[in-house]
Design an enzyme around this catalytic site. Structure first.
Site, PDB file in Angstrom:
ATOM      1  N   HIS A 119     -12.517  -7.674 -15.467  1.00  0.00           N
ATOM      2  CA  HIS A 119     -11.636  -7.576 -14.295  1.00  0.00           C
ATOM      3  C   HIS A 119     -11.272  -8.953 -13.733  1.00  0.00           C
ATOM      4  O   HIS A 119     -10.121  -9.195 -13.350  1.00  0.00           O
ATOM      5  CB  HIS A 119     -12.354  -6.738 -13.224  1.00  0.00           C
ATOM      6  CG  HIS A 119     -11.464  -6.078 -12.240  1.00  0.00           C
ATOM      7  ND1 HIS A 119     -11.755  -4.874 -11.659  1.00  0.00           N
ATOM      8  CD2 HIS A 119     -10.274  -6.452 -11.712  1.00  0.00           C
ATOM      9  CE1 HIS A 119     -10.784  -4.540 -10.812  1.00  0.00           C
ATOM     10  NE2 HIS A 119      -9.881  -5.487 -10.833  1.00  0.00           N
TER      11      HIS A 119
ATOM     12  N   TYR B 147     -13.007   0.285  -8.281  1.00  0.00           N
ATOM     13  CA  TYR B 147     -12.178   1.188  -7.466  1.00  0.00           C
ATOM     14  C   TYR B 147     -12.954   2.438  -7.023  1.00  0.00           C
ATOM     15  O   TYR B 147     -12.458   3.215  -6.225  1.00  0.00           O
ATOM     16  CB  TYR B 147     -10.915   1.637  -8.226  1.00  0.00           C
ATOM     17  CG  TYR B 147     -10.011   0.531  -8.708  1.00  0.00           C
ATOM     18  CD1 TYR B 147     -10.183  -0.787  -8.292  1.00  0.00           C
ATOM     19  CD2 TYR B 147      -8.971   0.794  -9.599  1.00  0.00           C
ATOM     20  CE1 TYR B 147      -9.351  -1.799  -8.760  1.00  0.00           C
ATOM     21  CE2 TYR B 147      -8.135  -0.207 -10.061  1.00  0.00           C
ATOM     22  CZ  TYR B 147      -8.339  -1.510  -9.641  1.00  0.00           C
ATOM     23  OH  TYR B 147      -7.520  -2.506 -10.108  1.00  0.00           O
TER      24      TYR B 147
HETATM   25  N1  LIG Z   1      -6.639  -6.372 -12.226  1.00  0.00           N
HETATM   26  C1  LIG Z   1      -6.606  -6.638 -10.948  1.00  0.00           C
HETATM   27  O1  LIG Z   1      -7.277  -7.570 -10.462  1.00  0.00           O
HETATM   28  C2  LIG Z   1      -5.748  -5.806 -10.049  1.00  0.00           C
HETATM   29  C3  LIG Z   1      -5.504  -6.244  -8.743  1.00  0.00           C
HETATM   30  C4  LIG Z   1      -4.691  -5.472  -7.928  1.00  0.00           C
HETATM   31  C5  LIG Z   1      -4.132  -4.288  -8.403  1.00  0.00           C
HETATM   32  N2  LIG Z   1      -4.417  -3.866  -9.674  1.00  0.00           N
HETATM   33  C6  LIG Z   1      -3.860  -2.586 -10.189  1.00  0.00           C
HETATM   34  O2  LIG Z   1      -2.469  -2.554  -9.938  1.00  0.00           O
HETATM   35  C7  LIG Z   1      -2.132  -1.365  -9.229  1.00  0.00           C
HETATM   36  C8  LIG Z   1      -0.901  -1.551  -8.374  1.00  0.00           C
HETATM   37  O3  LIG Z   1      -1.024  -2.631  -7.491  1.00  0.00           O
HETATM   38  P1  LIG Z   1      -1.037  -2.506  -5.901  1.00  0.00           P
HETATM   39  O4  LIG Z   1      -1.517  -1.166  -5.495  1.00  0.00           O
HETATM   40  O5  LIG Z   1      -1.764  -3.699  -5.437  1.00  0.00           O
HETATM   41  O6  LIG Z   1       0.496  -2.761  -5.470  1.00  0.00           O
HETATM   42  P2  LIG Z   1       1.946  -2.141  -5.815  1.00  0.00           P
HETATM   43  O7  LIG Z   1       1.853  -1.168  -6.909  1.00  0.00           O
HETATM   44  O8  LIG Z   1       2.861  -3.304  -5.946  1.00  0.00           O
HETATM   45  O9  LIG Z   1       2.335  -1.427  -4.452  1.00  0.00           O
HETATM   46  C9  LIG Z   1       1.756  -0.239  -4.040  1.00  0.00           C
HETATM   47  C10 LIG Z   1       2.427   0.186  -2.733  1.00  0.00           C
HETATM   48  O10 LIG Z   1       3.822   0.444  -2.971  1.00  0.00           O
HETATM   49  C11 LIG Z   1       4.147   1.763  -2.517  1.00  0.00           C
HETATM   50  N3  LIG Z   1       5.118   2.319  -3.460  1.00  0.00           N
HETATM   51  C12 LIG Z   1       4.916   2.702  -4.749  1.00  0.00           C
HETATM   52  N4  LIG Z   1       6.043   3.136  -5.311  1.00  0.00           N
HETATM   53  C13 LIG Z   1       7.021   3.022  -4.358  1.00  0.00           C
HETATM   54  C14 LIG Z   1       8.400   3.317  -4.319  1.00  0.00           C
HETATM   55  N5  LIG Z   1       9.031   3.799  -5.402  1.00  0.00           N
HETATM   56  N6  LIG Z   1       9.089   3.079  -3.166  1.00  0.00           N
HETATM   57  C15 LIG Z   1       8.454   2.574  -2.094  1.00  0.00           C
HETATM   58  N7  LIG Z   1       7.140   2.277  -2.056  1.00  0.00           N
HETATM   59  C16 LIG Z   1       6.427   2.497  -3.179  1.00  0.00           C
HETATM   60  C17 LIG Z   1       2.850   2.528  -2.499  1.00  0.00           C
HETATM   61  O11 LIG Z   1       2.892   3.530  -1.495  1.00  0.00           O
HETATM   62  P3  LIG Z   1       2.761   5.116  -1.834  1.00  0.00           P
HETATM   63  O12 LIG Z   1       1.402   5.329  -2.432  1.00  0.00           O
HETATM   64  O13 LIG Z   1       2.918   5.755  -0.493  1.00  0.00           O
HETATM   65  O14 LIG Z   1       3.874   5.450  -2.773  1.00  0.00           O
HETATM   66  C18 LIG Z   1       1.840   1.437  -2.146  1.00  0.00           C
HETATM   67  O15 LIG Z   1       1.771   1.256  -0.747  1.00  0.00           O
HETATM   68  C19 LIG Z   1      -3.426  -1.047  -8.459  1.00  0.00           C
HETATM   69  O16 LIG Z   1      -3.456   0.274  -7.980  1.00  0.00           O
HETATM   70  C20 LIG Z   1      -4.461  -1.353  -9.504  1.00  0.00           C
HETATM   71  O17 LIG Z   1      -4.563  -0.272 -10.436  1.00  0.00           O
HETATM   72  C21 LIG Z   1      -5.186  -4.625 -10.508  1.00  0.00           C
END
Ligand SMILES: NC(=O)c1ccc[n+]([C@@H]2O[C@H](COP(=O)([O-])OP(=O)(O)OC[C@H]3O[C@@H](n4cnc5c(N)ncnc54)[C@H](OP(=O)(O)O)[C@@H]3O)[C@@H](O)[C@H]2O)c1
Length: 276
Positions: free
Chosen positions: A106, A48
């Site tokens: 990861h 990241y």
């Molecule tokens: N291990 C892995 O391979 C892996 C892969 C992918 C992700 N991850 C981890 O998982 C985390 C989260 O996953 P993600 O970022 O892919 O998807 P997510 O958390 O499902 O969705 C994030 C999106 O949702 C929005 N959001 C958040 N809270 C909200 C709410 N209460 N109402 C409306 N919209 C909302 C955010 O916008 P705003 O910022 O504008 O609120 C952002 O655009 C990542 O940041 C990372 O740390 C790990």
């Protein structure tokens, strides 16, 4: 904040903050805001490119370091013993930690290209025994790979982190995690908004007078042994996600969510393993 206790003794706060795509000063500010709101679990990774920004937030906050859980991850091209050690050392330096709370692989490597799961897991275990990471785990392993690591090698893994939300069935991994005392950390727990976009989730939200995103997140959070790490930059959304911890769904809600399609996989790169 409620937490999950794993067989290895890790206390993992149920709700964390994902940090993918947060960078630099903005990332540091966003994390300080989240810590002020009550977040005590941060999820980062070398991939990241924000570990130094996370480290800065940890250095600047008045919250004692031992009250904050920090996860980081080593990328799949650094899974040979020497490379993994160097990656962990660099993470520790960037995060400013004496010892990391949780260090994850990861993604699994490619065994047909020479990756050895056994060698990587042995290295992970050695790093824990040397005290360089308090706890260890994996992300994106399938059940066959988890079985080799946990059952055959006896590795004391604390966490398996996988994509999990209202639109994806993860029962095989969930069953494995529960059976072996691991926590399952749900990444992309809001399905990047797709869960909240369904009519079913919107109807349930209306019934409870809450936001659809809170229903989608509450469903993940109510699963036993599951933590979730939604990413949000906005204070309003961060607070809404914290409030989702208090939302109680009923059996009618659960039946409706169970009937949603469960095959929406958002994170599926070409190096992913064969999913369960
Ligand atoms: N291990 C892995 O391979 C892996 C892969 C992918 C992700 N991850 C981890 O998982 C985390 C989260 O996953 P993600 O970022 O892919 O998807 P997510 O958390 O499902 O969705 C994030 C999106 O949702 C929005 N959001 C958040 N809270 C909200 C709410 N209460 N109402 C409306 N919209 C909302 C955010 O916008 P705003 O910022 O504008 O609120 C952002 O655009 C990542 O940041 C990372 O740390 C790990």
């Amino acid at each position: 904040m409620q937490s999950i206790t794993t067989r290895t003794g890790l206390h993992l706060p149920k709700l964390g903050l994902g940090t993918w795509r947060m960078l630099g000063e903005d990332c540091t500010r966003t994390l300080e805001q989240a810590l002020d709101l009550g977040y005590r679990h941060l999820d980062t990774a070398t991939a990241y490119d924000n570990e130094a920004a996370v480290g800065k937030a940890l250095a600047q906050t008045s919250i004692p370091r031992e009250q904050i859980h920090v996860t980081t991850k080593v990328w799949w091209d650094k899974l040979e013993p020497q490379a993994m050690r160097q990656s962990l050392d660099a993470s520790r330096k960037a995060l400013g930690d004496d010892c990391l709370d949780l260090f994850l692989i990861h993604w699994p490597g490619n065994e047909s290209a020479g990756w050895s799961l056994e060698r990587s897991i042995d290295t992970l275990v050695a790093l824990r025994e040397e005290g360089k990471a308090r706890q260890i785990g994996v992300a994106n392993f399938n059940v066959a790979q988890l079985t080799r690591a946990v059952v055959e090698l006896g590795a004391p893994l604390s966490v398996v982190q996988v994509e999990y939300h209202v639109l994806l069935n993860q029962q095989p991994v969930l069953d494995f995690a529960r059976q072996h005392g691991l926590a399952l950390t749900a990444y992309t727990p809001l399905a990047r908004g797709q869960g909240a976009d369904t009519e079913t989730v919107q109807r349930i939200a209306e019934k409870h007078g809450v936001l659809p995103s809170q229903v989608a997140l509450a469903w993940v959070l109510e699963q036993e042994g599951v933590a979730a790490i939604p990413k949000s930059n906005s204070a309003v959304n961060q607070q809404a996600n914290l409030d989702a911890l208090k939302l109680k769904l009923d059996d009618e809600d659960r039946r409706a969510i169970a009937a949603l399609p469960k095959d929406v996989r958002i994170v599926n790169p070409n190096f992913a393993p064969k999913w369960d």
